[in-house]
Scaffold this motif. Structure first.
Motif, PDB file in Angstrom:
ATOM      1  N   HIS A 247       1.141  -1.230  -0.260  1.00  0.00           N
ATOM      2  CA  HIS A 247       0.346  -0.050   0.006  1.00  0.00           C
ATOM      3  C   HIS A 247       0.643   1.031   0.169  1.00  0.00           C
ATOM      4  CE1 HIS A 247      -2.616   2.898   1.219  1.00  0.00           C
ATOM      5  NE2 HIS A 247      -3.709   1.938   0.832  1.00  0.00           N
ATOM      6  N   PHE A 249       0.745   4.168   1.923  1.00  0.00           N
ATOM      7  CA  PHE A 249       0.677   4.006   3.339  1.00  0.00           C
ATOM      8  C   PHE A 249       2.320   3.820   3.916  1.00  0.00           C
ATOM      9  CE2 PHE A 249      -2.037   5.322   7.214  1.00  0.00           C
ATOM     10  CZ  PHE A 249      -0.720   6.223   7.277  1.00  0.00           C
ATOM     11  N   SER A 253       5.239   6.413   1.692  1.00  0.00           N
ATOM     12  CA  SER A 253       4.525   7.900   2.725  1.00  0.00           C
ATOM     13  C   SER A 253       5.209   8.029   4.121  1.00  0.00           C
ATOM     14  CB  SER A 253       2.667   8.060   3.066  1.00  0.00           C
ATOM     15  OG  SER A 253       2.332   7.491   1.243  1.00  0.00           O
ATOM     16  N   GLY A 320      -5.265   6.527   5.260  1.00  0.00           N
ATOM     17  CA  GLY A 320      -6.694   5.995   4.161  1.00  0.00           C
ATOM     18  C   GLY A 320      -7.925   6.174   4.644  1.00  0.00           C
ATOM     19  N   ARG A 322     -11.536   8.274   6.689  1.00  0.00           N
ATOM     20  CA  ARG A 322     -11.000   9.831   7.569  1.00  0.00           C
ATOM     21  C   ARG A 322     -10.801   9.216   9.394  1.00  0.00           C
ATOM     22  NH1 ARG A 322     -11.558  14.931   8.385  1.00  0.00           N
ATOM     23  NH2 ARG A 322     -13.116  15.380  10.557  1.00  0.00           N
ATOM     24  N   VAL A 342      -2.464  11.772   7.258  1.00  0.00           N
ATOM     25  CA  VAL A 342      -1.620  11.602   6.500  1.00  0.00           C
ATOM     26  C   VAL A 342      -2.584  11.225   5.445  1.00  0.00           C
ATOM     27  CG1 VAL A 342      -0.013  10.099   4.694  1.00  0.00           C
ATOM     28  CG2 VAL A 342       0.498  10.394   7.261  1.00  0.00           C
ATOM     29  N   PHE A 343      -2.589  11.834   4.722  1.00  0.00           N
ATOM     30  CA  PHE A 343      -4.278  11.928   3.512  1.00  0.00           C
ATOM     31  C   PHE A 343      -3.578  11.717   1.923  1.00  0.00           C
ATOM     32  CE2 PHE A 343      -6.760  15.354   0.687  1.00  0.00           C
ATOM     33  CZ  PHE A 343      -6.988  13.988  -0.321  1.00  0.00           C
ATOM     34  N   GLY A 344      -3.126  10.626   1.557  1.00  0.00           N
ATOM     35  CA  GLY A 344      -2.873  10.821   0.549  1.00  0.00           C
ATOM     36  C   GLY A 344      -3.348   9.393  -0.258  1.00  0.00           C
ATOM     37  N   MET A 345      -2.924   9.301  -1.812  1.00  0.00           N
ATOM     38  CA  MET A 345      -3.647   8.402  -2.817  1.00  0.00           C
ATOM     39  C   MET A 345      -2.415   7.817  -3.367  1.00  0.00           C
ATOM     40  SD  MET A 345      -5.107  11.715  -4.534  1.00  0.00           S
ATOM     41  CE  MET A 345      -5.398  12.359  -2.879  1.00  0.00           C
ATOM     42  N   ALA A 346      -2.711   6.318  -4.140  1.00  0.00           N
ATOM     43  CA  ALA A 346      -1.734   5.529  -4.606  1.00  0.00           C
ATOM     44  C   ALA A 346      -1.701   6.301  -6.513  1.00  0.00           C
ATOM     45  CB  ALA A 346      -1.592   4.504  -5.398  1.00  0.00           C
ATOM     46  N   GLU A 347      -2.214   7.257  -6.458  1.00  0.00           N
ATOM     47  CA  GLU A 347      -2.445   8.123  -7.894  1.00  0.00           C
ATOM     48  C   GLU A 347      -0.981   9.305  -7.269  1.00  0.00           C
ATOM     49  OE1 GLU A 347      -4.468   7.262  -6.224  1.00  0.00           O
ATOM     50  OE2 GLU A 347      -6.118   6.616  -7.954  1.00  0.00           O
ATOM     51  N   GLN A 366      -5.824  16.912   8.017  1.00  0.00           N
ATOM     52  CA  GLN A 366      -5.245  15.632   6.685  1.00  0.00           C
ATOM     53  C   GLN A 366      -4.375  16.471   6.496  1.00  0.00           C
ATOM     54  OE1 GLN A 366      -9.294  15.459   7.084  1.00  0.00           O
ATOM     55  NE2 GLN A 366      -8.441  14.500   8.721  1.00  0.00           N
ATOM     56  N   SER A 424      -8.975  13.151  -7.707  1.00  0.00           N
ATOM     57  CA  SER A 424      -9.676  12.441  -6.714  1.00  0.00           C
ATOM     58  C   SER A 424     -10.072  12.253  -6.876  1.00  0.00           C
ATOM     59  CB  SER A 424      -8.388  12.868  -5.805  1.00  0.00           C
ATOM     60  OG  SER A 424      -9.456  13.613  -4.929  1.00  0.00           O
ATOM     61  N   VAL A 438     -10.067  16.400   5.393  1.00  0.00           N
ATOM     62  CA  VAL A 438     -11.216  15.747   3.608  1.00  0.00           C
ATOM     63  C   VAL A 438     -12.956  15.690   4.159  1.00  0.00           C
ATOM     64  CG1 VAL A 438     -11.308  13.577   2.518  1.00  0.00           C
ATOM     65  CG2 VAL A 438      -8.860  14.204   3.241  1.00  0.00           C
ATOM     66  N   LYS A 452     -10.552   0.395   0.104  1.00  0.00           N
ATOM     67  CA  LYS A 452     -11.423   0.918  -1.317  1.00  0.00           C
ATOM     68  C   LYS A 452     -11.721  -0.108  -1.778  1.00  0.00           C
ATOM     69  CE  LYS A 452      -8.967   4.705   0.724  1.00  0.00           C
ATOM     70  NZ  LYS A 452      -8.016   4.081   0.797  1.00  0.00           N
TER      71      LYS A 452
HETATM   72  C1  OOB Z   1      -4.334   5.701   0.757  1.00  0.00           C
HETATM   73  O1  OOB Z   1      -4.570   6.047  -0.682  1.00  0.00           O
HETATM   74  P1  OOB Z   1      -5.960   4.790  -1.232  1.00  0.00           P
HETATM   75  O2  OOB Z   1      -5.188   4.805  -2.691  1.00  0.00           O
HETATM   76  O3  OOB Z   1      -5.896   3.081  -0.607  1.00  0.00           O
HETATM   77  O4  OOB Z   1      -6.939   5.342  -1.467  1.00  0.00           O
HETATM   78  C2  OOB Z   1      -6.844   6.400  -1.748  1.00  0.00           C
HETATM   79  C3  OOB Z   1      -7.923   7.457  -0.962  1.00  0.00           C
HETATM   80  C4  OOB Z   1      -8.027   8.873  -1.325  1.00  0.00           C
HETATM   81  O5  OOB Z   1      -8.239   9.703  -2.377  1.00  0.00           O
HETATM   82  C5  OOB Z   1      -9.144   9.473  -0.237  1.00  0.00           C
HETATM   83  O6  OOB Z   1     -10.430   8.963  -0.769  1.00  0.00           O
HETATM   84  C6  OOB Z   1      -8.818   8.319   1.258  1.00  0.00           C
HETATM   85  O7  OOB Z   1      -8.570   7.443   0.654  1.00  0.00           O
HETATM   86  N1  OOB Z   1      -7.776   8.281   1.673  1.00  0.00           N
HETATM   87  C7  OOB Z   1      -8.265   9.541   3.016  1.00  0.00           C
HETATM   88  C8  OOB Z   1      -7.390   9.480   4.284  1.00  0.00           C
HETATM   89  N2  OOB Z   1      -6.484   9.226   3.423  1.00  0.00           N
HETATM   90  C9  OOB Z   1      -6.926   8.577   2.265  1.00  0.00           C
HETATM   91  N3  OOB Z   1      -9.747   9.651   3.582  1.00  0.00           N
HETATM   92  C10 OOB Z   1     -10.028  10.820   4.783  1.00  0.00           C
HETATM   93  N4  OOB Z   1      -8.231  11.178   5.566  1.00  0.00           N
HETATM   94  C11 OOB Z   1      -7.229  10.285   5.079  1.00  0.00           C
HETATM   95  N5  OOB Z   1      -6.080  10.779   6.147  1.00  0.00           N
HETATM   96  O8  OOB Z   1      -5.172   5.776   1.506  1.00  0.00           O
HETATM   97  C12 OOB Z   1      -2.757   6.636   1.193  1.00  0.00           C
HETATM   98  C13 OOB Z   1      -2.085   6.531   0.442  1.00  0.00           C
HETATM   99  C14 OOB Z   1      -0.708   7.635   1.209  1.00  0.00           C
HETATM  100  C15 OOB Z   1      -0.955   7.377   2.548  1.00  0.00           C
HETATM  101  C16 OOB Z   1      -2.348   7.210   3.469  1.00  0.00           C
HETATM  102  C17 OOB Z   1      -3.143   6.496   2.557  1.00  0.00           C
END
Ligand code: OOB
Length: 560
Positions: A247, A249, A253, A320, A322, A342-347, A366, A424, A438, A452
């Motif tokens: 992942h 994260f 990250s 990952g 909220r 940490v608020f991130g995305m694989a993209e 976040q 996003s 978020v 997800k």
């Molecule tokens: C992380 O990456 P993914 O690709 O599994 O999911 C991304 C999505 C975001 O677009 C958002 O909808 C949600 O997961 N998200 C959060 C969040 N972190 C991710 N929603 C609320 N609060 C947060 N802190 O989930 C990811 C990638 C890198 C670092 C941390 C998380």
């Protein structure tokens, strides 16, 4: 041959290089940079086994050499499906050395996901674990090799009834090891271009087929270095990797790659429960870990009994999904460590709260983007920028945000705007001082405690049952997970049982976490005025229903 990639426009690429974000150094550097003064420092711990930086690099080199001998070559792709074991990183670095581009599937993924990934990347090689029920025998491997004829080589971690032994490929023969040890440049590794794809990251997705995100050495390595810097990692950092290793994260990250980059140590945990993690934290004096909110709830419960095992823990990163303010507020006093959101995305885009941020920012936001060159737009339904403080859809582009899903031209047309900003699917508010909160989502996805689920993927599987004529998967509130999934279905068979629907979904081979938590039969699905299924109404319906069920029932009148 290199992997197809939607490139950044030349002017932006030039800017990212000029500013030092893209260094044109491949990510194999993350280990090789430590081969002098830190070579004997502990790098990795997995159960009773541990690796120094020298040993990790040697194992990766030997595996890379074995892979070349097998006949795989630069530009090939690989399907990797491993649990949280040291071999995950050995494989990751070995594949990079030979220029083989992997998809690192989650270990919770099953037949459906692995097949979808293999069909997209047409791998030459699969590296899997016999610990997974799919690979206790060779039946699925054989079926997949037939379906995807490019797939010629199987390496298996564990007892292999089929394929070759991963352990043997890492060990090499004595003669091979001796040869590797003799020279610095023992083998002619292919020349890697850091502008090329290093690996595919997995999209949480909202579409029928899971999409793949090509990540280049240049963009990913920048996010790793910058994250390590923001999180102030150094050679004293001991990171517990308890969420799935592939992942974004836990990988970057700052994750394991950030820790390796900084010369610290990574300790692997099979899963994030306190029962597994607390003893590891104590034994290895872990200083930092990352969790999703539901795991935080479990940790708080366990720490209420005894938190002595957590003495060494300085930082807990949560992301990952909220993190509610009330849960966030309990972390410091009850776990005895500091919180980083940490608020991130694989993209791409990753946001962090910073170590010198105010308590308000840490508990309520976040974080803010890694880079000054992360361009963030927050727009209304007409695509117009909204003022700070107003919720809107988050669009972004930048030095480590991708420019297109792999082989998905149609989806890319909707996933990006005309200026290359990635949509996003998150609804956010930006504070006056540039921090993001978020507040919602405009993508058709369920965020099940950080995992997800793309609604369409499950709806398609439900609609494969002839008795189901309509299906809609929506999020329903859950105290611990934040969200769970509820499938609304319309069926021609009033006797259709929830159990047989579940059974059908299991036979489709989808990952367990994607199975609907609840299935509701309805006569018809509500529609919007433009003729789409009204998911907002369905979310409201199930939320109301759950709330009504949680109300205390009126006492029965004993006389009636
Ligand atoms: C992380 O990456 P993914 O690709 O599994 O999911 C991304 C999505 C975001 O677009 C958002 O909808 C949600 O997961 N998200 C959060 C969040 N972190 C991710 N929603 C609320 N609060 C947060 N802190 O989930 C990811 C990638 C890198 C670092 C941390 C998380």
């Amino acid at each position: 041959m290199s992997i197809a990639l939607t490139p950044w426009p030349p002017a932006l690429a030039e800017q990212y290089r000029r500013k030092g974000y893209w260094t044109d150094v491949p990510m194999t550097d993350i280990l090789t940079r430590h081969q002098d003064e830190r070579a004997d420092h502990r790098a990795l711990v997995c159960g009773e086994r541990s690796w120094t930086y020298r040993q990790l690099e040697q194992d990766a080199e030997q595996l890379a050499a074995s892979l070349l001998q097998l006949g795989v070559k630069s530009g090939d792709t690989a399907l990797v499906h491993l649990p949280n074991v040291a071999e995950f990183y050995i494989v990751f670095f070995a594949l990079m050395k030979v220029g083989v581009v992997p998809v690192n599937a989650l270990f919770s993924h099953n037949r459906h996901e692995l097949t979808a990934y293999a069909e997209q990347i047409q791998p030459t090689l699969a590296i899997v674990s016999s610990r997974h029920s799919l690979f206790t025998d060779g039946a699925f491997a054989q079926a997949l090799s037939q379906q995807v004829p490019s797939l010629r080589h199987w390496l298996v971690d564990g007892d292999a009834e089929f394929g070759d032994s991963l352990a043997a490929a890492i060990a090499g023969t004595q003669a091979e090891r001796a040869q590797l040890n003799q020279t610095d440049e023992a083998l002619n590794w292919p020349v890697l271009s850091a502008a090329e794809v290093a690996f595919f990251q997995l999209s949480g997705g909202s579409t029928g087929t899971p999409k793949l995100i090509p990540r280049t050495h240049n963009d990913y390595y920048y996010s790793v270095r910058a994250s390590a810097d923001i999180c102030q990692l150094d050679s004293d950092t001991v990171f517990l990797c308890a969420l799935p290793a592939p992942h974004n994260f836990t990988l970057s990250s700052p994750g394991a790659l950030g820790v390796f980059y900084a010369g610290g140590a990574v300790v692997l945990a099979a899963e994030p429960s306190p029962m597994t993690c607390f003893p590891l934290i104590k034994r290895h004096q872990v200083t930092m870990t990352s969790l999703v909110p539901p795991a935080v709830t479990l940790w708080l419960q366990a720490a209420a009994d005894d938190r002595s095992a957590l003495d060494s823990l300085q930082w807990l990163q949560v992301g990952g999904a909220r993190l509610g303010e009330s849960l966030a507020r309990r972390i410091e006093p009850e776990l005895g460590c500091r919180l980083q959101q940490v608020f991130g995305m694989a993209e791409g885009l990753v946001n962090y709260t910073r170590f010198d941020d105010s308590e308000w920012h840490v508990l309520n936001t976040q974080g803010r983007p890694i880079s000054d060159d992360d361009e963030v737009r927050i727009v209304d339904e007409d695509g117009q920028d909204v003022p700070r403080g107003t919720p809107g859809a988050l669009l972004t582009r930048g030095p480590y945000t991708f420019r297109g899903y792999y082989n998905s031209p149609e989806h890319n047309r909707v996933a990006f705007d005309q200026d290359g900003f990635y949509r996003s699917g998150d609804v956010v508010v930006m504070t006056e001082d540039g921090y993001l909160m978020v507040v919602g989502r405009d993508k058709d996805q369920i965020n099940r405690g950080g995992e997800k689920v793309a609604a369409e993927e499950i709806e398609n599987q439900l609609l494969a049952l002839p008795e189901i004529t309509q299906a809609a998967l929506v999020a329903m509130p859950d105290d611990v997970m934040g969200e769970k999934s509820c499938a609304f279905i319309v069926t021609t068979n009033p006797k259709l049982k929830t159990l047989s629907i579940r059974k059908h979904l299991r036979t489709c081979g989808i990952a367990d976490y994607k199975l609907p938590d609840r299935i509701e039969k309805v006569d018809a699905l509500p529609m919007t005025h433009v003729g789409k299924i009204d998911k907002k109404a369905l979310r409201q319906l199930i939320a109301n229903q759950l709330q009504a069920q949680s109300q205390p029932q009126p006492e029965k009148d004993v006389l009636s």
